[in-house]
Scaffold this motif. Structure first.
Motif, mmCIF file in Angstrom:
data_model
loop_
_atom_site.group_PDB
_atom_site.id
_atom_site.type_symbol
_atom_site.label_atom_id
_atom_site.label_comp_id
_atom_site.label_asym_id
_atom_site.label_seq_id
_atom_site.Cartn_x
_atom_site.Cartn_y
_atom_site.Cartn_z
ATOM 1 N N SER A 191 -20.913 0.476 -2.941
ATOM 2 C CA SER A 191 -20.083 1.387 -2.151
ATOM 3 C C SER A 191 -18.653 0.899 -2.135
ATOM 4 O O SER A 191 -18.085 0.604 -1.111
ATOM 5 N N CYS A 192 -18.082 0.819 -3.338
ATOM 6 C CA CYS A 192 -16.745 0.251 -3.464
ATOM 7 C C CYS A 192 -15.667 1.086 -2.789
ATOM 8 O O CYS A 192 -14.716 0.572 -2.237
ATOM 9 N N SER A 193 -15.815 2.398 -2.856
ATOM 10 C CA SER A 193 -14.737 3.227 -2.337
ATOM 11 C C SER A 193 -14.945 3.522 -0.855
ATOM 12 O O SER A 193 -14.777 4.648 -0.415
ATOM 13 N N ASP A 194 -15.300 2.485 -0.115
ATOM 14 C CA ASP A 194 -15.438 2.637 1.324
ATOM 15 C C ASP A 194 -14.155 3.153 1.942
ATOM 16 O O ASP A 194 -13.071 2.831 1.502
ATOM 17 N N GLY A 195 -14.266 3.918 2.989
ATOM 18 C CA GLY A 195 -13.092 4.460 3.654
ATOM 19 C C GLY A 195 -12.345 3.387 4.411
ATOM 20 O O GLY A 195 -12.673 2.210 4.363
ATOM 21 N N ALA A 196 -11.304 3.807 5.123
ATOM 22 C CA ALA A 196 -10.482 2.871 5.854
ATOM 23 C C ALA A 196 -11.198 2.380 7.100
ATOM 24 O O ALA A 196 -12.126 3.008 7.584
ATOM 25 N N ALA A 197 -10.744 1.221 7.593
ATOM 26 C CA ALA A 197 -11.365 0.660 8.785
ATOM 27 C C ALA A 197 -10.899 1.402 10.035
ATOM 28 O O ALA A 197 -11.584 1.435 11.033
ATOM 29 N N ASP A 198 -9.698 1.988 9.958
ATOM 30 C CA ASP A 198 -9.156 2.656 11.141
ATOM 31 C C ASP A 198 -8.672 4.057 10.768
ATOM 32 O O ASP A 198 -7.551 4.230 10.309
ATOM 33 N N ALA B 233 -5.215 5.755 12.101
ATOM 34 C CA ALA B 233 -3.882 5.287 11.713
ATOM 35 C C ALA B 233 -3.304 6.194 10.626
ATOM 36 O O ALA B 233 -4.016 6.650 9.742
ATOM 37 N N ILE C 172 -1.089 6.369 7.415
ATOM 38 C CA ILE C 172 -0.602 5.425 6.408
ATOM 39 C C ILE C 172 0.509 6.078 5.601
ATOM 40 O O ILE C 172 0.336 7.141 5.021
ATOM 41 N N ILE D 155 0.932 2.740 9.757
ATOM 42 C CA ILE D 155 0.954 1.586 8.854
ATOM 43 C C ILE D 155 1.817 1.957 7.655
ATOM 44 O O ILE D 155 1.546 2.935 6.964
ATOM 45 N N GLU E 207 -6.114 8.090 0.596
ATOM 46 C CA GLU E 207 -5.887 6.696 0.993
ATOM 47 C C GLU E 207 -4.610 6.547 1.806
ATOM 48 O O GLU E 207 -4.463 5.621 2.596
#
Lengths: 511, 336
Positions: A16-23, A26, A28, A222, A240
């Motif tokens: 699952s490399c293309s996991d989404g952002a942690a937050d 926010a 970006i 961010i 992203e």
């Protein structure tokens, strides 16, 4: 661990490399480069200014998306009758991010810090915008809520300068506390506070919940550097990032066609122009310059090098700042007339030279195309143009050398006033600096200088018109186009650009 | 070995001095005025002159060189003018681990895949595996890194991140500076996966050239050894084909391969400049590029010195490895 379970783990890790952002809350914001400093007094470039415009406040600002002045940390201001004293009444109850109160002492500290060469808390490098404030004689804290600036001479444009980078009010306590580390630990009164800066990686801004004004809709912004616009747009399309503030003009169509993205465009205070060395033949011959101007079809230039996102220029000053006096048509394109003028020039050879930059600037995103266009057009009137391109470090010196030929340059104004074009680009005082044509015309100089102190709007307009007439007559430079600024946005985001300022706090999530 | 090591270490300062000298001369001879860069485009000439005086750019070039060397000897790499005068040492301390991480990953990929390809090609010499791997190797050395990078982005850009070292919403604990290790230490599996995903494409792009070189050297070296008497003896004694290849042949073929790996690591540090630019990887490559654009004398000089230092150290380490692998060198006998 068995060999098989190890393999399974590895697969799971990569799976699952293309996991989404942690937050996901926010915003970006991608831009071309990271800030180099966050100390307002050290800031030279728009790229560095973006962040501080949300972390600090100025005394005055621009109303909405116009270029009219409006109150910010100052509630009111007034000039004395002789125009040499400027008094600001400050907003009460405002606190810096470090909890210390904002007052007149902080204003005095902010300005004296970069104006006084012997100030104990001055930044190590000279303030790049120091010269914009050199008309200030002294700053005095009259009462905690009132600050008085005494000027060396009356100045009409001075008030605009209070929106500039260095005029963002800093917390004196924080400057003293952090010393040389203040540029990485900025403390202001703005709608966002800095919560993290990993240089060249990201700047994390969190909403200042104690903000005195309307609070930003988005709790965390961010800001990240993504050098290549293509990569940044790829990230925008993948979700992203939500904002790309440096798309190329060629990307606008792609962004408009993609269902996930959109574009906002806005006028900018920029101009591109061709300059001439007035101390060297044949460039010093007015007929030569007239011929060149008549040979350039700005509409084609707009299509070729600006993707139709610019407007032909008649003056260095964009029409938004001098609507009433703008001539129609803004320029003349007539090859026969151009040849006629050229015949009056005693040319030793048909060969002339144009130097240009090879790096992209907002006013000439594709300098090679502009240079090629000029070469092409001038061939039509019988001139053979030799093009020489330079990178940034070399070009900054090249066009200031005494024997340079024709040059391609442009300008981004700092304040919305014609003076910010005429004085630095054309006044005799600026010959060592940006006035690379070495234009030094007594009539022009006088009109511009007098307009700087003329308080009556009608008389001031007359002086500026006089300066413009003289400019058109001599043509020390030839204005080419004013390009629009563009920004790429995710459809999830609402944001309207301002002609001058970058306001992270104005962004919100789409309903 | 100790005497040899000491001799090599003694030359190190000389090499570094030579590098620093070349860097100084080159920087002072390229166009661009650092004082103008510091003072800013809008600064009047008087301010520019003041900066030039304050920073000593108006002193005779020999004096400037003396000051520069004096600072270097104290371990001071200077400061980055346009970045609030941040210490170059601190900047490099942040960036170098990222580049080393990238180069080591690329080297790991290159040696694993390269060795495998090379061994298989040698064992099945002339077969289709040989032809296929050598074609891959030829392509690997011929394709420019930046172009391959762009191809990778086109092919895998939709599943793998195309720029940066880590998603900006993740904050890795700052313990070693190596993101893979730091994210692993954080205990957050998603963050580690994210770091790994960011590393994948740049490491692959950077690995191609050394991969190809390793594959070809391995093949050549293995071919030589496979024909030798001891491998035939081992086979005759009943050692399985796989064991004969791996234990007897590969071990003896390893010498030139290790040399190449050591040399390739230097190339990787150089190649990282291109790769980092394509993938917006925060490391020494992008650092050097930005510094060149901004006429940051100290940053460029510091970065080049540190890279040269790393290069020399890696070469030294390779030589030590060499003697460990081959007892004949250790004992001062020339290899047969």
């Amino acid at each position: 661990m068995t060999r098989i379970s190890r393999c399974v783990l590895l697969l799971a890790l990569l799976g699952s490399c293309s996991d989404g952002a942690a937050d996901p809350t926010a915003l970006i914001w991608a831009r071309s480069a990271d800030s180099s400093t966050l100390d307002p007094a050290e800031i030279e470039w728009g790229e560095d200014a973006k962040v501080i415009q949300s972390v600090f406040d100025t005394l005055v600002t621009y109303r909405g998306d116009t270029v009219e002045l409006a109150p910010k940390l100052a509630e009111r201001w007034s000039f004395s009758p002789d125009g040499k004293t400027l008094t600001f009444e400050l907003r009460k109850g405002v606190v810096f991010h470090d909890g210390t109160p904002f007052d007149s002492a902080a204003v005095v500290f902010t300005f004296e810090r970069f104006l006084k060469p012997d100030h104990p808390d001055r930044p190590k490098n000279p303030c790049p915008y120091g010269s914009s404030f050199s008309d200030i004689e002294k700053v005095v804290a009259d009462t905690p809520d009132r600050v008085v600036f005494t000027l060396k001479r009356p100045s009409v444009v001075m008030l605009y300068n209070f929106t500039l980078f260095a005029a963002h009010i800093v917390s004196p306590t924080a400057v003293r506390k952090y010393g040389s580390a203040f540029p990485s630990n900025p403390v202001g009164t703005g709608p966002y506070r800095l919560s993290r800066w990993d240089r060249d990686v990201r700047i994390v801004l969190d909403r200042n919940d104690a903000y005195w004004g309307p609070k930003p809709a988005i709790p965390r912004v961010i800001v990240i550097p993504v050098k290549s616009p293509q990569t940044a747009i790829e990230k925008l399309r993948k979700g992203e990032v939500q904002v790309v503030d440096h798309p190329t003009l060629a990307d606008v169509k792609t962004l408009e066609e993609d269902p996930r993205t959109k574009v906002d465009t806005e006028t900018s205070l920029t101009v591109s122009y061709l300059g001439f060395n007035l101390r060297r033949a044949p460039y010093n011959d007015p007929n030569f310059r007239r011929a060149v101007s008549l040979a350039l079809d700005r509409r084609t230039l707009n299509e070729l090098a600006y993707h139709g996102l610019a407007e032909p220029a008649a003056n260095l000053v964009p029409p938004a700042l001098w609507k009433d006096a703008c001539p129609t048509p803004p320029y003349e394109y007539d090859l026969d007339k151009a040849r006629e003028y050229l015949r009056k020039v005693p040319l030793e050879s048909k060969e002339v030279e144009l130097i240009h930059m090879t790096f992209s600037r907002p006013y000439v995103p594709e300098p090679l195309r502009v240079a090629e266009f000029v070469k092409d057009q001038l061939r039509k009137i019988g001139l053979d143009v030799k093009l020489t391109g330079y990178d940034k470090a070399a070009y900054d010196q090249k066009y200031k050398e005494p024997n340079h030929p024709m040059y391609l340059l442009g300008w981004i104004a700092d304040i919305p006033d014609p003076d910010n074009f005429y004085y630095p680009l054309l006044h005799g005082d600026s010959k060592e600096d940006m006035n690379a044509s070495f234009f030094d015309d007594p009539e022009f100089n006088d009109a511009v200088k007098r307009a700087q102190t003329e308080g009556d709007p009608g008389r001031r307009a007359g002086l500026l018109a006089k300066a413009y007439a003289r400019y058109r007559e001599v043509l020390p430079t030839i204005p080419l186009v004013h390009v629009r600024q563009v920004i790429g946005l995710s459809k999830r985001v609402e944001y309207n650009m301002h002609p001058i300022e970058v306001r992270f706090y104005a962004a919100s999530w789409a309903k | 070995v100790t005497a040899y090591l000491l001799r090599r270490l003694a030359i190190l300062p000389l090499v570094l001095w030579a590098v620093s000298f070349i860097v100084f001369v080159l920087l002072r001879s390229v166009p661009g005025d650092p004082a103008a860069a510091i003072a800013g485009e809008k600064a009047p000439a008087a301010v520019r002159d003041r900066v030039r005086r304050e920073r000593g750019f108006d002193r005779p070039i020999l004096v400037q060189y003396g000051i520069y060397m004096g600072r270097l000897l104290r371990g001071d790499l200077g400061e980055s003018f346009k970045h609030s005068n941040e210490k170059v040492r601190d900047q490099i301390a942040r960036k170098l681990p990222h580049t080393v991480e990238l180069a080591v990953s690329a080297l790991a990929i290159a040696s694993l895949v390269g060795l495998t390809l090379g061994v298989f090609s040698a064992v099945y010499k002339g077969g289709w595996i040989d032809a296929a791997s050598m074609t891959v190797a030829l392509a690997g050395v011929s394709i420019p890194v930046f172009w391959l990078g762009l191809l990778l982005i086109l092919a895998f850009g939709s599943v793998l991140p195309v720029s940066g070292n880590l998603d900006p919403t993740y904050v890795a604990p700052d313990r070693t500076g190596f993101l893979l290790i730091d994210t692993l230490l954080s205990g957050d599996a998603a963050m580690f996966r994210n770091a790994l995903a960011h590393l994948t494409m740049p490491a692959l792009a950077l690995a191609t050239i050394p991969l190809a070189v390793v594959a070809r050297i391995t093949r050549a070296s293995m071919l030589e050894v496979l024909d030798s008497d001891y491998v035939r003896t081992a086979r005759a004694k009943g050692v399985s084909p796989a064991a004969a290849v791996l234990r007897h042949a590969l071990r003896n073929a390893a010498l030139p391969i290790v040399t190449v790996l050591g040399l390739e690591f230097g190339t990787l540090l150089g190649g990282a400049v291109l790769t980092e630019t394509v993938f917006d990887w925060d490391g020494m490559g992008t650092y050097i590029l930005t510094s060149v654009r901004e006429t940051e004398y100290d940053s460029i000089g510091g970065a080049v010195l540190v890279l040269a230092f790393t290069f020399v150290l890696v070469n030294l380490a390779t030589d030590v490895m060499y003697s460990l692998l081959d007892p004949r060198i250790r004992h001062g006998q020339p290899p047969a």
